[in-house]
Motif scaffolding. Structure first.
Motif, PDB file in Angstrom:
ATOM      1  N   VAL A  16      29.849 -32.966  51.166  1.00  0.00           N
ATOM      2  CA  VAL A  16      28.013 -32.949  50.951  1.00  0.00           C
ATOM      3  C   VAL A  16      27.644 -33.988  50.219  1.00  0.00           C
ATOM      4  CG1 VAL A  16      26.304 -31.318  50.497  1.00  0.00           C
ATOM      5  CG2 VAL A  16      28.146 -30.348  51.680  1.00  0.00           C
ATOM      6  N   ALA A  17      28.257 -34.117  49.139  1.00  0.00           N
ATOM      7  CA  ALA A  17      28.052 -35.589  48.230  1.00  0.00           C
ATOM      8  C   ALA A  17      27.921 -36.603  49.134  1.00  0.00           C
ATOM      9  CB  ALA A  17      28.886 -35.379  46.971  1.00  0.00           C
ATOM     10  N   THR A  18      28.908 -36.980  49.979  1.00  0.00           N
ATOM     11  CA  THR A  18      28.975 -38.071  50.748  1.00  0.00           C
ATOM     12  C   THR A  18      28.095 -38.245  51.884  1.00  0.00           C
ATOM     13  OG1 THR A  18      30.813 -37.203  51.867  1.00  0.00           O
ATOM     14  CG2 THR A  18      31.436 -38.319  50.211  1.00  0.00           C
ATOM     15  N   GLY A  19      27.416 -36.901  52.220  1.00  0.00           N
ATOM     16  CA  GLY A  19      26.501 -37.269  53.264  1.00  0.00           C
ATOM     17  C   GLY A  19      27.354 -36.833  54.855  1.00  0.00           C
ATOM     18  N   ALA A  20      28.562 -36.461  54.550  1.00  0.00           N
ATOM     19  CA  ALA A  20      29.266 -36.291  55.855  1.00  0.00           C
ATOM     20  C   ALA A  20      28.818 -34.692  56.460  1.00  0.00           C
ATOM     21  CB  ALA A  20      30.595 -36.066  55.871  1.00  0.00           C
ATOM     22  N   TYR A  21      28.216 -34.137  55.608  1.00  0.00           N
ATOM     23  CA  TYR A  21      27.586 -32.728  55.866  1.00  0.00           C
ATOM     24  C   TYR A  21      26.506 -32.558  55.073  1.00  0.00           C
ATOM     25  CZ  TYR A  21      31.902 -31.115  58.143  1.00  0.00           C
ATOM     26  OH  TYR A  21      33.150 -31.087  59.158  1.00  0.00           O
ATOM     27  N   THR A  52      21.285 -33.605  48.440  1.00  0.00           N
ATOM     28  CA  THR A  52      19.816 -33.693  47.981  1.00  0.00           C
ATOM     29  C   THR A  52      19.006 -34.711  48.619  1.00  0.00           C
ATOM     30  OG1 THR A  52      20.474 -35.126  46.084  1.00  0.00           O
ATOM     31  CG2 THR A  52      20.374 -32.946  45.786  1.00  0.00           C
ATOM     32  N   ASP A  53      19.581 -35.845  49.056  1.00  0.00           N
ATOM     33  CA  ASP A  53      18.817 -36.829  49.848  1.00  0.00           C
ATOM     34  C   ASP A  53      18.312 -36.352  51.204  1.00  0.00           C
ATOM     35  OD1 ASP A  53      19.384 -38.648  47.795  1.00  0.00           O
ATOM     36  OD2 ASP A  53      21.006 -39.536  48.711  1.00  0.00           O
ATOM     37  N   ASP A  75      29.216 -33.726  36.588  1.00  0.00           N
ATOM     38  CA  ASP A  75      29.521 -34.211  35.296  1.00  0.00           C
ATOM     39  C   ASP A  75      30.413 -35.324  35.442  1.00  0.00           C
ATOM     40  OD1 ASP A  75      29.382 -34.217  32.294  1.00  0.00           O
ATOM     41  OD2 ASP A  75      31.759 -33.845  32.515  1.00  0.00           O
ATOM     42  N   GLN A  76      31.516 -35.495  36.462  1.00  0.00           N
ATOM     43  CA  GLN A  76      32.346 -36.550  36.375  1.00  0.00           C
ATOM     44  C   GLN A  76      31.836 -37.567  37.693  1.00  0.00           C
ATOM     45  OE1 GLN A  76      35.702 -34.336  37.978  1.00  0.00           O
ATOM     46  NE2 GLN A  76      35.909 -33.154  36.175  1.00  0.00           N
ATOM     47  N   ASN A  77      30.684 -37.192  38.233  1.00  0.00           N
ATOM     48  CA  ASN A  77      29.974 -38.085  39.151  1.00  0.00           C
ATOM     49  C   ASN A  77      28.527 -37.886  38.944  1.00  0.00           C
ATOM     50  OD1 ASN A  77      32.340 -39.114  41.221  1.00  0.00           O
ATOM     51  ND2 ASN A  77      32.399 -36.536  40.676  1.00  0.00           N
ATOM     52  N   GLY A  81      24.727 -38.233  38.831  1.00  0.00           N
ATOM     53  CA  GLY A  81      23.755 -38.568  39.933  1.00  0.00           C
ATOM     54  C   GLY A  81      24.044 -38.345  41.392  1.00  0.00           C
ATOM     55  N   ALA A  82      25.281 -37.857  41.527  1.00  0.00           N
ATOM     56  CA  ALA A  82      25.672 -37.435  42.945  1.00  0.00           C
ATOM     57  C   ALA A  82      24.852 -36.784  43.790  1.00  0.00           C
ATOM     58  CB  ALA A  82      27.067 -36.769  43.059  1.00  0.00           C
ATOM     59  N   PRO A  83      24.453 -37.022  44.933  1.00  0.00           N
ATOM     60  CA  PRO A  83      23.383 -36.320  45.638  1.00  0.00           C
ATOM     61  C   PRO A  83      23.899 -34.968  46.310  1.00  0.00           C
ATOM     62  CG  PRO A  83      24.157 -38.044  46.826  1.00  0.00           C
ATOM     63  CD  PRO A  83      24.862 -38.258  45.468  1.00  0.00           C
ATOM     64  N   VAL A  84      24.340 -34.049  45.343  1.00  0.00           N
ATOM     65  CA  VAL A  84      24.508 -32.821  45.738  1.00  0.00           C
ATOM     66  C   VAL A  84      23.883 -31.710  44.559  1.00  0.00           C
ATOM     67  CG1 VAL A  84      26.929 -33.010  44.764  1.00  0.00           C
ATOM     68  CG2 VAL A  84      26.526 -31.192  46.470  1.00  0.00           C
ATOM     69  N   THR A  85      23.664 -30.377  45.128  1.00  0.00           N
ATOM     70  CA  THR A  85      23.113 -29.323  44.243  1.00  0.00           C
ATOM     71  C   THR A  85      23.227 -28.087  44.994  1.00  0.00           C
ATOM     72  OG1 THR A  85      21.671 -28.588  42.469  1.00  0.00           O
ATOM     73  CG2 THR A  85      20.807 -29.468  44.687  1.00  0.00           C
ATOM     74  N   ALA A  86      23.206 -27.012  44.426  1.00  0.00           N
ATOM     75  CA  ALA A  86      23.216 -25.577  44.885  1.00  0.00           C
ATOM     76  C   ALA A  86      21.889 -25.196  45.077  1.00  0.00           C
ATOM     77  CB  ALA A  86      23.694 -24.668  44.122  1.00  0.00           C
ATOM     78  N   VAL A  87      21.616 -24.577  46.393  1.00  0.00           N
ATOM     79  CA  VAL A  87      20.145 -24.212  46.639  1.00  0.00           C
ATOM     80  C   VAL A  87      20.081 -22.564  46.765  1.00  0.00           C
ATOM     81  CG1 VAL A  87      19.228 -26.296  47.312  1.00  0.00           C
ATOM     82  CG2 VAL A  87      20.425 -24.630  49.052  1.00  0.00           C
ATOM     83  N   MET A  88      21.166 -21.929  47.199  1.00  0.00           N
ATOM     84  CA  MET A  88      21.280 -20.376  47.441  1.00  0.00           C
ATOM     85  C   MET A  88      22.501 -19.781  46.888  1.00  0.00           C
ATOM     86  SD  MET A  88      21.401 -18.635  51.100  1.00  0.00           S
ATOM     87  CE  MET A  88      21.186 -16.897  51.369  1.00  0.00           C
TER      88      MET A  88
END
Length: 337
Positions: free
Chosen positions: A73-78, A223-224, A93-95, A97-104
């Motif tokens: 998900v972070a890479t945008g593949a999904y 997140t993007d 923490d290790q990456n 600003g990576a564009p991934v977060t939980a929403v549900m």
């Protein structure tokens, strides 16, 4: 009078249906694990048209463990996935600003467990000292084991940890090559049952029952993508909640949807596995009172503090980076009667 040939009606109808089909947004969805009982609600949401009603064409892909969906998900593949929120914390923490977060939130009470055999002397946490514990390195339950050990006063130096693969974890316990394993409660217990280990010989130490305040698996998003398609993400969450509500009402029907994708699965076993997930992990007292999907800020703060005792954050942990509630639909859509 205007006369239109019958064949033209058919052509028009085909054209319209193609237009509507094209209107559906493709939404590949990365699971954490194989197509087993707890994934049935998502397939039911497909078959019942819940995702389709939201204008989404959802294709579900299986995973290889609690960490698997996060980089996808972070890479945008999904655009969306299903993953352990505690593993997500460490990934972010290790990456940074990576564009991934939980929403549900789905597993309000995580299924992280230590599953042992009573006949091998494992009945309670303290019994693990002097024993061999089988733990797959990428396993979400193993990642939280240090917190469980701290909360229960276990001496980690007195436990021999044997790194095992997911396919060999339960067979090794069934054969007595290890005394206990880390895993998801509904996965390890029923896999052992299938291998001939009676349920009354199994000791299931659910970490949440021993002071571990962590949350479990959640729907995660890129997140993007979410910022560019907020209505689609909210629609996905709403349809996912509908799938879970329908599965809670009729687990057998949900598993029928699963069997279409995994014909080799045992219906009775997977229905039992789904029911275990519903009872122990999804339909908690908090969810009954508040609906599914959200989190409690105080509990999340406690979970972060517990994580800090066993993991050294490189950056100051920020709950807002791990869970974003802005895409949740109306509370009524999340309520489970």
């Amino acid at each position: 009078m205007l006369h239109i040939k019958p064949g033209l009606f058919a052509a028009l109808a085909l054209g319209l249906s193609a237009t509507f089909a094209q209107a559906e947004t493709k939404m590949p969805f990365a699971l954490d694990w194989k197509f087993e009982g707890p994934s049935a609600p998502y397939f039911l949401a497909v078959d019942e048209g819940f995702y389709g009603n939201a204008g989404l064409d959802v294709e579900i892909a299986e995973g290889k463990g609690s960490l698997d969906a996060i980089p996808k998900v972070a890479t945008g593949a999904y655009p969306v996935g299903f993953a352990d929120i505690n593993s997500l914390m460490k990934f972010l923490d290790q990456n940074p600003g990576a564009p991934v977060t939980a929403v549900m939130m789905v597993y309000d009470k995580p299924p992280f467990a230590v599953v042992g055999r009573k006949s091998l002397g494992v009945n309670e946490p303290k019994d693990l000292e002097g024993k061999v514990l089988g733990a797959p390195p990428p396993d979400g339950a193993w990642a939280q084991f240090p917190i469980f050990a701290k909360e229960t006063g276990l001496d980690m130096d007195k436990i021999k940890v044997e790194p095992v693969g997911f396919p060999t974890r339960e067979p090794m316990l069934a054969e007595g090559k290890v005394d206990a394993v880390t895993g998801f409660s509904f996965s390890s217990t029923l896999n052992l049952k299938r291998l001939g280990v009676a349920m009354d010989d199994q000791s299931v130490l659910l970490m949440a029952d021993y002071g571990v305040a962590l949350y479990g698996n959640a729907i995660i998003v890129n997140t993007d993508y979410a910022k560019a398609h907020p209505e689609e993400i909210t629609g996905f969450i709403k349809a996912t909640a509908e799938g879970w509500k329908a599965a809670i009402a009729d687990p057998g029907k949900a598993v029928d949807s699963l069997l279409k994708r995994n014909p080799a699965a045992d219906k009775a076993l997977e229905t039992e596995r789904l029911q275990m997930a519903i009872d122990a992990n999804v339909l908690t007292d908090y969810v009954k009172a508040n609906g599914m999907g959200g989190i409690d800020a105080d509990r999340m703060a406690t979970a972060i503090e517990q994580t800090k005792t066993v993991y050294e954050f490189q950056n100051a942990p920020d709950a807002a980076a791990y869970f974003d509630s802005e895409y949740l639909p109306d509370a009524a859509d999340l309520k489970i009667d």
